[in-house]
Scaffold this active site. Structure first.
Site, mmCIF file in Angstrom:
data_model
loop_
_atom_site.group_PDB
_atom_site.id
_atom_site.type_symbol
_atom_site.label_atom_id
_atom_site.label_comp_id
_atom_site.label_asym_id
_atom_site.label_seq_id
_atom_site.Cartn_x
_atom_site.Cartn_y
_atom_site.Cartn_z
ATOM 1 N N ARG A 1 -7.920 36.509 12.877
ATOM 2 C CA ARG A 1 -8.416 35.127 12.784
ATOM 3 C C ARG A 1 -9.582 34.847 13.709
ATOM 4 O O ARG A 1 -10.276 33.842 13.548
ATOM 5 C CB ARG A 1 -7.270 34.127 13.038
ATOM 6 C CG ARG A 1 -6.667 34.225 14.397
ATOM 7 C CD ARG A 1 -5.357 33.457 14.482
ATOM 8 N NE ARG A 1 -5.513 32.154 15.107
ATOM 9 C CZ ARG A 1 -4.509 31.380 15.465
ATOM 10 N NH1 ARG A 1 -3.262 31.753 15.218
ATOM 11 N NH2 ARG A 1 -4.715 30.230 16.028
ATOM 12 N N CYS B 1 1.182 22.763 9.839
ATOM 13 C CA CYS B 1 0.431 22.452 11.055
ATOM 14 C C CYS B 1 -0.702 23.441 11.311
ATOM 15 O O CYS B 1 -1.372 23.376 12.321
ATOM 16 C CB CYS B 1 1.353 22.357 12.267
ATOM 17 S SG CYS B 1 2.143 23.915 12.661
ATOM 18 N N ARG C 1 1.257 22.597 21.312
ATOM 19 C CA ARG C 1 1.199 24.012 21.711
ATOM 20 C C ARG C 1 1.421 24.054 23.226
ATOM 21 O O ARG C 1 0.516 23.716 23.983
ATOM 22 C CB ARG C 1 -0.167 24.611 21.399
ATOM 23 C CG ARG C 1 -0.501 24.744 19.923
ATOM 24 C CD ARG C 1 -1.884 25.357 19.772
ATOM 25 N NE ARG C 1 -2.159 25.780 18.430
ATOM 26 C CZ ARG C 1 -2.883 25.083 17.558
ATOM 27 N NH1 ARG C 1 -3.393 23.919 17.893
ATOM 28 N NH2 ARG C 1 -3.097 25.549 16.345
ATOM 29 N N GLU D 1 4.939 31.365 9.907
ATOM 30 C CA GLU D 1 3.602 31.910 10.128
ATOM 31 C C GLU D 1 3.579 33.433 10.043
ATOM 32 O O GLU D 1 2.535 34.059 10.173
ATOM 33 C CB GLU D 1 3.032 31.425 11.468
ATOM 34 C CG GLU D 1 3.921 31.651 12.657
ATOM 35 C CD GLU D 1 3.361 31.035 13.941
ATOM 36 O OE1 GLU D 1 2.168 30.717 14.010
ATOM 37 O OE2 GLU D 1 4.154 30.884 14.899
ATOM 38 N N HIS E 1 -9.544 29.934 18.509
ATOM 39 C CA HIS E 1 -9.187 28.849 19.417
ATOM 40 C C HIS E 1 -10.392 28.032 19.860
ATOM 41 O O HIS E 1 -10.268 26.837 20.120
ATOM 42 C CB HIS E 1 -8.367 29.380 20.589
ATOM 43 C CG HIS E 1 -6.969 29.650 20.153
ATOM 44 N ND1 HIS E 1 -6.011 28.669 20.119
ATOM 45 C CD2 HIS E 1 -6.409 30.742 19.622
ATOM 46 C CE1 HIS E 1 -4.905 29.164 19.618
ATOM 47 N NE2 HIS E 1 -5.120 30.428 19.307
ATOM 48 N N ARG F 1 6.550 22.707 20.404
ATOM 49 C CA ARG F 1 6.759 24.109 20.029
ATOM 50 C C ARG F 1 7.032 24.909 21.294
ATOM 51 O O ARG F 1 6.310 24.764 22.282
ATOM 52 C CB ARG F 1 5.526 24.660 19.323
ATOM 53 C CG ARG F 1 5.702 26.106 18.890
ATOM 54 C CD ARG F 1 4.512 26.631 18.131
ATOM 55 N NE ARG F 1 3.392 26.901 19.014
ATOM 56 C CZ ARG F 1 2.211 27.334 18.578
ATOM 57 N NH1 ARG F 1 2.011 27.500 17.279
ATOM 58 N NH2 ARG F 1 1.230 27.566 19.408
ATOM 59 N N ASN G 1 -2.732 29.450 10.237
ATOM 60 C CA ASN G 1 -3.681 30.272 11.008
ATOM 61 C C ASN G 1 -3.157 31.702 11.123
ATOM 62 O O ASN G 1 -3.884 32.663 10.885
ATOM 63 C CB ASN G 1 -3.889 29.691 12.408
ATOM 64 C CG ASN G 1 -4.283 28.232 12.366
ATOM 65 O OD1 ASN G 1 -4.767 27.758 11.351
ATOM 66 N ND2 ASN G 1 -4.073 27.522 13.454
ATOM 67 N N ASP G 2 -1.894 31.808 11.489
ATOM 68 C CA ASP G 2 -1.316 33.150 11.588
ATOM 69 C C ASP G 2 -0.831 33.660 10.241
ATOM 70 O O ASP G 2 -0.917 34.858 9.969
ATOM 71 C CB ASP G 2 -0.160 33.157 12.602
ATOM 72 C CG ASP G 2 -0.694 33.257 14.020
ATOM 73 O OD1 ASP G 2 -1.591 34.088 14.250
ATOM 74 O OD2 ASP G 2 -0.242 32.491 14.887
#
Ligand code: PEP
Ligand code: MG
Length: 594
Positions: A481, A518, A312, A447, A205, A348, A470-471
Site C-alpha cells: 500500500r 473504515c 488508531r 482486513e 500513512h 481499535r 487499506n490492508d
C-alpha cells in the site's frame, strides 16, 4: 566539479511534475527537504590497518548503489519532464567526482576512519567551500554536493530516518523520500501546509495524515528530494496530483484562484455536513471519522461526523519513548470519549509493528514486517501489554459510548483468544473493584483475506465487522500500500475486492452483525453507490472526506440496487466497474471533491 551539466542545475524555470494525488487541495509555499537533514548524524570510529581495504570497498559499493538508484530514477522520469533529467544526471556525475569519491577513499586510508566519518569530513569541507563563495551560482552547488553525499551516506548507513524532523518550526511544504508513521508522528503537523514524497500511494500513512489535516499531498514524485531545494517556492495540487516547481507569475495567479475556489467549496459542503445522511428512500447511514491522535477529534466534529469509527491507538505508543502507562492511556481515551459523547468511539486495540514500529519495543527485525508479528499477533504474544490497553479502554468506557475493535484478525482462534483475554481483564478489574464498563460492543477488523472468506464463522463471535480496505486490498491483490511503483494497481474497485466485500456483507447480514467500513475505500464519494449496494451500514473515513460522502449518500436511493450490483459483479476489471458507476451515477460526481 564545474562540468557542463552542473551549469544546468541552476534552473529557475517552471517545472510541472505529475505524481499521485494523496490528499486534495492546493497550497503554495516554501519547500522544506527532510531527507537531507536526517543523515547528518553519523557514527565515527577508527579502523585497524587490516580493515581499511574492506572499508574502502564498502564505500565504493555504496556509491555503486547510489549510482544505480540514480539510474532507476532517471529511467522512470517520464519523457515530458526532461528538465529534471539534467539535474539528476548531473548528480550522478557528481557521485564519481574526484573531490568526493577519491578524497573519501584517501581519507579512509590516511586517517584510518570509517567510511561515513570520512565522507562527512570530505563533504563538509566542500560544502563550506561553496557556501563561502560570493556568487550565488556557486553557493547553490553546495546544495548539489549535499544531495549527492547524502544519497551515498544513506546507502552506507541504510538509515533513512530523519533525526531532525521534529525540529521543523516554520510553515512549510514538506518534501521527503518517504515518511513512515513514526517519522510523521514526530513532526509538528500544524506547521506543515502540504506534503510531497517520492514514495507512497493513496492509502499510505502520509496520505491518510494529510487528508486528516486537510493539507494537500502529492506522492510518488520520483527524485523529489533531488530536484527540489529547501526554501524554493512550489505549488502542490493534491487534487490533480501535480506539483509545480519555480512557478511563474501566471501559474501563481491561476493557482491562487483555484485554491480559493477549492476552499469555498469545502466550506460550503462542511456547512451541510452535520445533517444526517439519509438516502432519498429514507435509509439513514452513519458516517464516522477515523482518527490517530486526540487532537483530530475537533476535525471529526467540525466535519459533521456521527462518531468515531476508528481510533488508531498505536500512535500514542509510537510517540513516547517507552510503553505508555495504563493511566496515560486511560486519560487519553477518556478525553476522546468525553469530547465525542454521546456519539460512539470505536477504539481499535494496538496495531503496532508492520509499518508502525515503536523503537523501544526492541523487537527483532523482520524480513517481511507487514506479514509479521503485527497487531493482534503481537498483543496475543505480549498479553501484559495487551491487558494494560484493554484495562484503559474498559475504564474509559465508563465515561461514554465505546466500542472495542481488534485489528488484523485472520482466523477464528485469534478472535476467541483475543476475547478470552478481554474477559480475563474484565474479571481482574472486577476483582480489584475498579470501575469499568464491560458491556460494550466488541468487533473486529476484516482486513486479512482469510477473515473475509471465513466471515460467516467469525460472525458468531462479534457484534460488528469493520472492513479495513487499506490492508484488505494490500493483502488480497499483493500490492504494497505504500509503494508508488505499484500504486496504480491498488484498486478498491477490483472485482476481487468487490466480491470479498459481498461475502462479508452476506455473512454479516445473515447473522445480524453490523457491517462497517473504515478503510479509505469508504472515503471516496465515487465508491459510495457500490458500497450502498453492497449493504455497508456505516462508513468511517478521514474527517475531511465526510461532507462529500454524506452528500452522495443523500442522493442515492438504496431501493432496488440489485440490477446495478449484478451488473457490477459480472465485470472483469476495475475499469469496467468504474465505467458502470460512471454510466449509472456519473451526474452525482460533477461537483465533488475526490
Ligand atoms: C485498513 O487497513 O483499512 C485500516 C483501516 O487500518 P490501517 O490503515 O490502520 O492499517
Ligand atoms: Mg489495517
Amino acid at each position: 566539479m564545474d562540468s557542463e551539466k552542473n551549469k544546468s542545475l541552476n534552473t529557475s524555470q517552471e517545472i510541472i511534475i505529475k505524481g499521485i494525488g494523496g490528499s486534495p487541495g492546493i497550497c503554495i509555499g516554501k519547500a522544506y527537504i527532510v531527507d537531507r537533514e536526517g543523515v547528518d548524524v553519523v557514527h565515527q570510529y577508527y579502523l585497524f590497518d587490516s580493515d581499511l581495504d574492506a572499508e574502502i570497498d564498502r564505500f565504493k559499493k555504496a556509491v555503486m548503489r547510489a549510482s544505480q538508484e540514480m539510474d532507476d530514477i532517471i529511467a522512470s522520469v517520464p519523457s515530458e519532464y526532461q528538465e529534471q533529467l539534467y539535474i539528476l544526471e548531473a548528480h550522478k556525475v557528481l557521485l564519481r567526482d574526484k573531490q568526493i569519491f577519491d578524497k573519501t577513499c584517501k581519507m579512509i586510508e590516511s586517517n584510518k576512519i570509517n567510511a561515513e566519518w570520512a565522507l562527512k569530513k570530505v563533504s563538509t569541507k566542500i560544502k563550506r567551500m561553496f557556501n563561502e563563495m560570493s556568487d550565488s551560482f556557486f553557493r547553490e552547488r553546495g546544495a548539489d554536493v549535499a544531495h549527492v553525499t547524502d544519497r551515498i551516506m544513506r546507502n552506507l548507513t541504510g538509515n533513512k530516518q530523519q533525526e531532525q524532523i521534529q525540529d521543523i518550526n516554520k510553515r512549510v511544504i514538506l518534501i521527503a523520500h518517504d515518511l513512515s508513521p513514526a517519522e510523521t508522528s514526530q513532526i509538528q503537523l500544524h506547521r506543515v501546509q502540504g506534503f510531497v514524497t517520492e514514495l507512497g500511494g493513496k492509502t499510505s500513512h502520509t496520505s491518510i495524515i494529510a487528508r486528516n489535516l486537510q493539507v494537500p499531498a502529492v506522492l510518488g514524485i520520483t527524485g523529489a528530494t533531488e530536484v527540489i531545494t529547501s526554501d524554493s517556492i512550489i505549488i502542490v495540487d493534491g487534487t490533480k496530483g501535480v506539483i509545480i516547481l519555480n512557478p511563474n507569475d501566471e501559474s501563481l495567479i491561476e493557482y491562487e484562484e483555484k485554491k480559493n475556489i477549492f476552499e469555498l467549496r469545502r466550506k460550503s459542503m462542511i456547512r451541510h455536513s452535520s445533517k444526517t445522511a439519509m438516502t432519498p428512500n429514507g435509509v439513514i447511514k452513519k458516517v464516522m471519522g477515523n482518527i490517530e491522535l486526540l487532537e483530530e477529534v475537533v476535525s471529526v466534529l467540525d466535519h459533521g461526523a456521527d462518531g468515531i469509527g476508528l481510533y488508531r491507538t498505536e500512535f500514542l505508543y509510537m510517540t513516547s519513548r517507552k510503553l505508555p502507562t495504563e493511566e496515560q492511556l486511560f486519560e487519553n481515551y477518556r478525553e476522546v470519549v468525553d469530547l465525542i459523547y454521546p456519539m460512539p468511539v470505536t477504539i481499535r486495540t494496538l496495531d503496532i509493528n508492520g509499518d508502525k514500529k515503536a523503537g523501544y519495543l526492541n523487537e527483532q527485525a523482520e524480513t517481511n514486517p507487514v506479514l509479521g508479528l503485527r497487531a493482534i499477533r503481537y498483543c496475543l504474544k505480549r498479553p501484559e501489554i495487551f491487558k494494560t490497553q484493554l484495562r484503559a479502554i474498559l475504564r474509559a468506557a465508563e465515561h461514554g459510548n465505546v466500542r472495542l475493535m481488534f485489528p488484523m484478525i485472520s482466523g477464528v482462534k485469534e478472535i476467541i483468544a483475543a476475547k478470552k483475554i478481554l474477559d480475563e481483564t474484565k474479571k481482574e478489574l472486577s476483582n480489584k473493584k475498579i470501575p469499568f464498563n464491560g458491556n460494550i460492543e466488541v468487533g473486529m477488523m476484516i482486513e486479512v483475506p482469510s477473515a473475509a472468506i471465513l466471515s460467516d464463522l467469525m460472525a458468531d463471535y462479534v457484534d460488528f465487522f469493520s472492513i479495513g480496505t487499506n490492508d484488505l486490498i494490500q493483502y488480497s491483490l499483493a500490492i504494497d500500500r505504500g509503494n508508488h511503483d505499484v500504486a496504480h494497481l491498488f484498486q478498491p474497485l477490483h472485482p476481487a475486492i468487490i466480491r470479498l466485500v459481498k461475502t462479508v456483507s452476506e455473512a454479516a447480514h445473515n447473522k445480524k452483525v453490523k457491517l462497517f467500513m473504515c478503510g479509505e475505500m469508504a472515503a471516496d464519494p465515487f465508491h459510495v453507490p457500490i458500497l450502498l449496494a453492497l449493504g455497508i451500514d456505516e462508513f468511517s473515513m478521514n474527517p475531511p472526506s465526510i461532507p462529500s460522502v454524506k452528500s452522495i449518500i443523500r442522493q442515492v436511493s438504496t431501493e432496488d440496487m440489485s440490477p446495478f450490483l449484478e451488473k457490477v459483479l459480472k465485470q472483469q476489471s476495475p475499469d469496467d466497474i468504474i465505467q458502470i458507476v460512471q454510466d449509472t451515477y456519473g451526474d452525482l460526481f460533477m461537483d465533488t471533491i475526490r
